[in-house]
Design an enzyme around this catalytic site. Structure first.
Site, PDB file in Angstrom:
ATOM      1  CD  GLU A 175      13.098   8.717  -1.359  1.00  0.00           C
ATOM      2  OE1 GLU A 175      12.488   7.833  -1.985  1.00  0.00           O
ATOM      3  OE2 GLU A 175      12.730   9.900  -1.367  1.00  0.00           O
ATOM      4  CD  GLU A 199       9.869  10.921  -6.825  1.00  0.00           C
ATOM      5  OE1 GLU A 199       8.771  10.836  -7.392  1.00  0.00           O
ATOM      6  OE2 GLU A 199      10.252  10.104  -5.963  1.00  0.00           O
TER       7      GLU A 199
HETATM    8  O1  G3I Z   1      -1.771   3.502   6.182  1.00  0.00           O
HETATM    9  C1  G3I Z   1      -2.821   3.830   5.264  1.00  0.00           C
HETATM   10  C2  G3I Z   1      -3.990   2.861   5.439  1.00  0.00           C
HETATM   11  O2  G3I Z   1      -4.558   3.054   6.722  1.00  0.00           O
HETATM   12  C3  G3I Z   1      -5.040   3.122   4.341  1.00  0.00           C
HETATM   13  O3  G3I Z   1      -6.069   2.154   4.445  1.00  0.00           O
HETATM   14  C4  G3I Z   1      -4.363   3.006   2.975  1.00  0.00           C
HETATM   15  C5  G3I Z   1      -5.314   3.246   1.836  1.00  0.00           C
HETATM   16  O4  G3I Z   1      -5.632   4.618   1.789  1.00  0.00           O
HETATM   17  O5  G3I Z   1      -3.300   3.993   2.897  1.00  0.00           O
HETATM   18  C6  G3I Z   1      -2.278   3.726   3.849  1.00  0.00           C
HETATM   19  O6  G3I Z   1      -1.295   4.719   3.723  1.00  0.00           O
HETATM   20  C7  G3I Z   1      -0.442   4.556   2.587  1.00  0.00           C
HETATM   21  C8  G3I Z   1       0.997   4.681   3.102  1.00  0.00           C
HETATM   22  O7  G3I Z   1       1.923   4.590   1.989  1.00  0.00           O
HETATM   23  C9  G3I Z   1       1.327   3.638   4.154  1.00  0.00           C
HETATM   24  O8  G3I Z   1       1.785   2.544   3.643  1.00  0.00           O
HETATM   25  C10 G3I Z   1      -0.710   5.699   1.606  1.00  0.00           C
HETATM   26  O9  G3I Z   1      -2.014   5.561   1.081  1.00  0.00           O
HETATM   27  C11 G3I Z   1       0.300   5.631   0.470  1.00  0.00           C
HETATM   28  O10 G3I Z   1       0.158   6.762  -0.389  1.00  0.00           O
HETATM   29  C12 G3I Z   1       1.728   5.658   1.037  1.00  0.00           C
HETATM   30  O11 G3I Z   1       2.632   5.416  -0.034  1.00  0.00           O
HETATM   31  C13 G3I Z   1       3.943   6.006   0.128  1.00  0.00           C
HETATM   32  C14 G3I Z   1       4.287   6.719  -1.191  1.00  0.00           C
HETATM   33  O12 G3I Z   1       5.618   7.242  -1.139  1.00  0.00           O
HETATM   34  C15 G3I Z   1       3.319   7.863  -1.437  1.00  0.00           C
HETATM   35  O13 G3I Z   1       3.427   8.791  -0.379  1.00  0.00           O
HETATM   36  C16 G3I Z   1       4.963   4.888   0.390  1.00  0.00           C
HETATM   37  O14 G3I Z   1       4.717   4.313   1.663  1.00  0.00           O
HETATM   38  C17 G3I Z   1       6.363   5.466   0.346  1.00  0.00           C
HETATM   39  O15 G3I Z   1       7.340   4.424   0.462  1.00  0.00           O
HETATM   40  C18 G3I Z   1       6.610   6.204  -0.975  1.00  0.00           C
HETATM   41  O16 G3I Z   1       7.868   6.798  -0.875  1.00  0.00           O
HETATM   42  C19 G3I Z   1       8.331   7.459  -2.070  1.00  0.00           C
HETATM   43  C20 G3I Z   1       9.050   8.727  -1.650  1.00  0.00           C
HETATM   44  O17 G3I Z   1       8.169   9.563  -0.922  1.00  0.00           O
HETATM   45  C21 G3I Z   1       9.635   9.434  -2.862  1.00  0.00           C
HETATM   46  N1  G3I Z   1      10.522   8.535  -3.618  1.00  0.00           N
HETATM   47  C22 G3I Z   1       9.877   7.285  -4.039  1.00  0.00           C
HETATM   48  C23 G3I Z   1       9.341   6.550  -2.814  1.00  0.00           C
HETATM   49  C24 G3I Z   1       8.727   5.225  -3.229  1.00  0.00           C
HETATM   50  O18 G3I Z   1       7.604   5.437  -4.031  1.00  0.00           O
END
Ligand code: G3I
Length: 327
Positions: free
Chosen positions: A236, A129
């Site tokens: 994605e 991105e």
């Molecule tokens: O599992 C932990 C949990 O134990 C904890 O309590 C909680 C709070 O800290 O965090 C949880 O993990 C989260 C994880 O998703 C699991 O769901 C992370 O904080 C959170 O940052 C993470 O978000 C991901 C996001 O990217 C940031 O990395 C999303 O799942 C994921 O779908 C999203 O994917 C992005 C691609 O990388 C790039 N393109 C867009 C796409 C959607 O935003």
């Protein structure tokens, strides 16, 4: 009930999904992933936000668990993502201001990540991105502030290439189907990277869509990006049934969703074979989708909460079969 045909048995190209380590330990989830997909992408556990600790150390436990699942089940792994404006972990932000130590630390991180999965990872999103949402240029980030726009691409791509010369190295972005200015800026960036001799090996098109999206937008975008002659990763895909445009009925939204998934498969399958890197959906079951956090009633994926195939799944099967019979 007749078991649904495995998607990967119908697809002449790699077909993938995003996964998280914890879900892979659930037998029903792991079996459904292994039945239908030939490649998996770590949804977040191979990103700096999980790997890089505040003291600058790395933790690979969940990335290794995901890689281990891929190896045990005969799947390929796609590395996501090395540099992202949204990940500026303390471990890096605290580095002193001298360029050498920052650049050296970044090279060290990229080398550690990429070499660890050499031979299993088919490719990496090296920079994720990079284009501003409005298309009026490239994003600023810790990486560009320390190394410059050109510099951060060069450092990251060259370190990744040295760590795994066989891996296909991608730039990856989203909303290219709906924001012409962003698509144009992305294409200018790709042109510049190739001109600069950056070892860019492929182009990622995330394809996060919504059911009201205009038919044809996905097709036009893939065609435009394919013009560079490089492998394309539709990286994605999900289709929100609640975001964007007027809200159709749930049944109508799911039918529109199915048509968009079919369009994406047909457009991807129409690319020259050497440009079909992989077709990846962003999660397995609706309940696993990141979009649920924004709206719990969203149903963006191919399988419902219980892991049963939806009309979108059937649309993908039919599109793959049509393509297969077209030869
Ligand atoms: O599992 C932990 C949990 O134990 C904890 O309590 C909680 C709070 O800290 O965090 C949880 O993990 C989260 C994880 O998703 C699991 O769901 C992370 O904080 C959170 O940052 C993470 O978000 C991901 C996001 O990217 C940031 O990395 C999303 O799942 C994921 O779908 C999203 O994917 C992005 C691609 O990388 C790039 N393109 C867009 C796409 C959607 O935003």
């Amino acid at each position: 009930m007749i078991a649904e045909p495995p998607l990967k048995s119908l697809a002449p190209f790699r077909i993938g999904t995003a996964v998280r380590a914890a879900e892979l330990t659930e037998p029903a989830y792991g079996d459904l992933v292994a039945r239908h997909f030939s490649q998996i992408t770590a949804e977040w556990e191979m990103k700096m936000e999980y790997v890089v600790q505040p003291d600058g150390s790395f933790r690979f436990d969940r990335a290794d668990a995901i890689a281990g699942f891929a190896q045990r089940r005969g799947l390929k792994l796609f590395g996501h993502t090395l540099l992202w404006y949204a990940n500026e972990p303390e471990g890096f932000a605290r580095l002193d201001e001298t360029r050498q130590s920052f650049e050296g630390a970044l090279r060290n991180y990229v080398t550690a990540m990429v070499s660890r999965y050499r031979g299993l990872a088919t490719g990496w999103d090296v920079v994720n991105e990079p284009v501003m949402e409005n298309g009026e240029g490239l994003r600023e980030s810790l990486w560009t502030r320390k190394l410059g726009q050109t510099g951060h691409f060069k450092v990251a791509f060259e370190a990744a290439k040295a760590a795994d010369p066989a891996a296909v190295l991608f730039v990856n972005d989203y909303h290219l189907e709906s924001r012409p200015a962003k698509l144009a800026a992305y294409m200018r960036l790709i042109e510049q990277l190739l001109k600069d001799g950056v070892p860019l090996g492929g182009i990622g098109c995330q394809t996060h869509c919504w059911s009201e999206m205009a038919p044809g937008a996905i097709t036009a975008t893939l065609k435009a990006l394919a013009g560079f002659g490089l492998p394309i990763h539709l990286s994605e895909m999900d289709v929100s049934t609640v975001q964007g445009g007027m809200l159709a009925s749930r049944a109508e939204a799911e039918q529109r969703q199915a048509r968009l998934y079919a369009e994406a498969v047909e457009a991807f399958a129409a690319l020259p074979e050497r440009q079909q890197f992989a077709f990846t959906v962003w999660g397995l079951r609706d309940r696993d989708s990141w979009l649920k956090r924004e709206n719990a009633s969203d149903r963006p994926l191919l399988f419902d909460d219980a892991g049963r195939p939806k009309p979108a799944f059937s649309a993908v099967v039919n599109a793959l079969r049509r393509r297969g019979s077209a030869g």
